[in-house]
Design an enzyme around this catalytic site. Structure first.
Site, PDB file in Angstrom:
ATOM      1  N   ILE A 188      50.533 -26.253 -61.748  1.00 58.48           N
ATOM      2  CA  ILE A 188      50.329 -25.214 -62.749  1.00 58.48           C
ATOM      3  C   ILE A 188      50.561 -25.756 -64.156  1.00 58.48           C
ATOM      4  O   ILE A 188      51.468 -26.560 -64.372  1.00 58.48           O
ATOM      5  CB  ILE A 188      51.277 -24.025 -62.475  1.00 58.48           C
ATOM      6  N   CYS A 189      49.740 -25.301 -65.110  1.00 53.36           N
ATOM      7  CA  CYS A 189      49.914 -25.598 -66.536  1.00 53.36           C
ATOM      8  C   CYS A 189      49.733 -27.095 -66.803  1.00 53.36           C
ATOM      9  O   CYS A 189      48.675 -27.642 -66.550  1.00 53.36           O
ATOM     10  CB  CYS A 189      51.279 -25.080 -66.990  1.00 53.36           C
ATOM     11  N   ILE A 190      50.753 -27.789 -67.309  1.00 54.67           N
ATOM     12  CA  ILE A 190      50.660 -29.221 -67.581  1.00 54.67           C
ATOM     13  C   ILE A 190      50.936 -30.054 -66.333  1.00 54.67           C
ATOM     14  O   ILE A 190      50.629 -31.254 -66.298  1.00 54.67           O
ATOM     15  CB  ILE A 190      51.636 -29.624 -68.718  1.00 54.67           C
TER      16      ILE A 190
ATOM     17  N   THR B 130      45.674 -24.665 -62.077  1.00 53.28           N
ATOM     18  CA  THR B 130      45.339 -23.557 -62.969  1.00 53.28           C
ATOM     19  C   THR B 130      46.022 -23.784 -64.314  1.00 53.28           C
ATOM     20  O   THR B 130      47.128 -24.342 -64.365  1.00 53.28           O
ATOM     21  CB  THR B 130      45.739 -22.196 -62.359  1.00 53.28           C
TER      22      THR B 130
END
Length: 216
Positions: free
Chosen positions: A134-136, A189
């Protein structure tokens, strides 16, 4: 009931795991009628941030102890995990993740992933168990796996080019979208790489968790 392992990197977006992303991950797992268990590394964070003014402080904090704040105390040393007990793995993001679980924030293009984290991710994938980033956190992927993986960190051009240069196959994604590498069961994501609020972050995270549970 399916069991999902979640790796945390401390508590707080600037120096640990992003709290919203972490809690939304745990909530989404519960909404899928699955169980979760949180894990972290028993080591000092790279740094500590005052989240009121975003200034670095002189404090020293332990990732495992700080992660217990999010997990309500129910967190274990990542080195003790038995992947045979879990159906999938998810790693929330946060700026601190890019310091504590891998060193993108300090090393730039030549970053590497903590060997314990990298080895566990590889073991899940080798056993055909899905892994969600998720994210970075998806930026870890090309430094973990020796093969190209379809992934997304959203639409940030510079980060996408960096990951492509490391061998990843990057796809631009909107905040409410997920990228699925069907061959390796790796799902990504953007979350707060693009999200403007907690609801936007939840939409993509919830989709990722649902897909992880479905593929497990």
């Amino acid at each position: 009931m399916k069991k999902i392992a979640v790796i945390l990197a401390g508590c707080g977006r600037m120096d640990g795991s992003e709290i919203h992303e972490s809690v939304l991950t745990l909530l989404s797992i519960a909404e899928c009628n699955a169980e979760y268990k949180c894990f972290s590394l028993d080591k000092e964070q790279d740094h500590v941030t005052n989240h009121l003014n975003n200034e670095t402080t002189s404090e020293s904090r332990n990732m495992l102890i700080e992660s217990a704040r999010i997990a309500r105390g129910d967190v274990a040393n990542l080195e003790t995990i038995d992947i045979n007990e879990y159906d999938a793995l998810i790693i929330p993001g946060g700026n601190g993740t890019a310091y504590n679980l891998f060193d993108l924030a300090t090393k730039g293009q030549n970053y590497s992933v903590n060997p314990v984290v990298a080895n566990i991710c590889r073991k899940f994938t080798e056993n055909k168990k899905p892994v969600g980033f998720i994210c970075i956190a998806p930026a870890m992927i090309p430094a973990i796996y020796s093969f190209p993986v379809n992934l997304s960190i959203g639409t940030d051009k510079d980060t996408a080019e960096l990951l492509t240069s490391r061998g990843a196959i990057h796809h631009n994604c909107k905040v409410d979208e997920i990228c699925i590498d069907e061959a390796y069961k790796i799902i990504t994501t953007p979350a707060y790489m693009l999200a403007n609020n907690i609801l936007e972050a939840y939409t993509g995270i919830n989709k990722l968790v649902k897909k992880v549970v479905e593929l497990s």
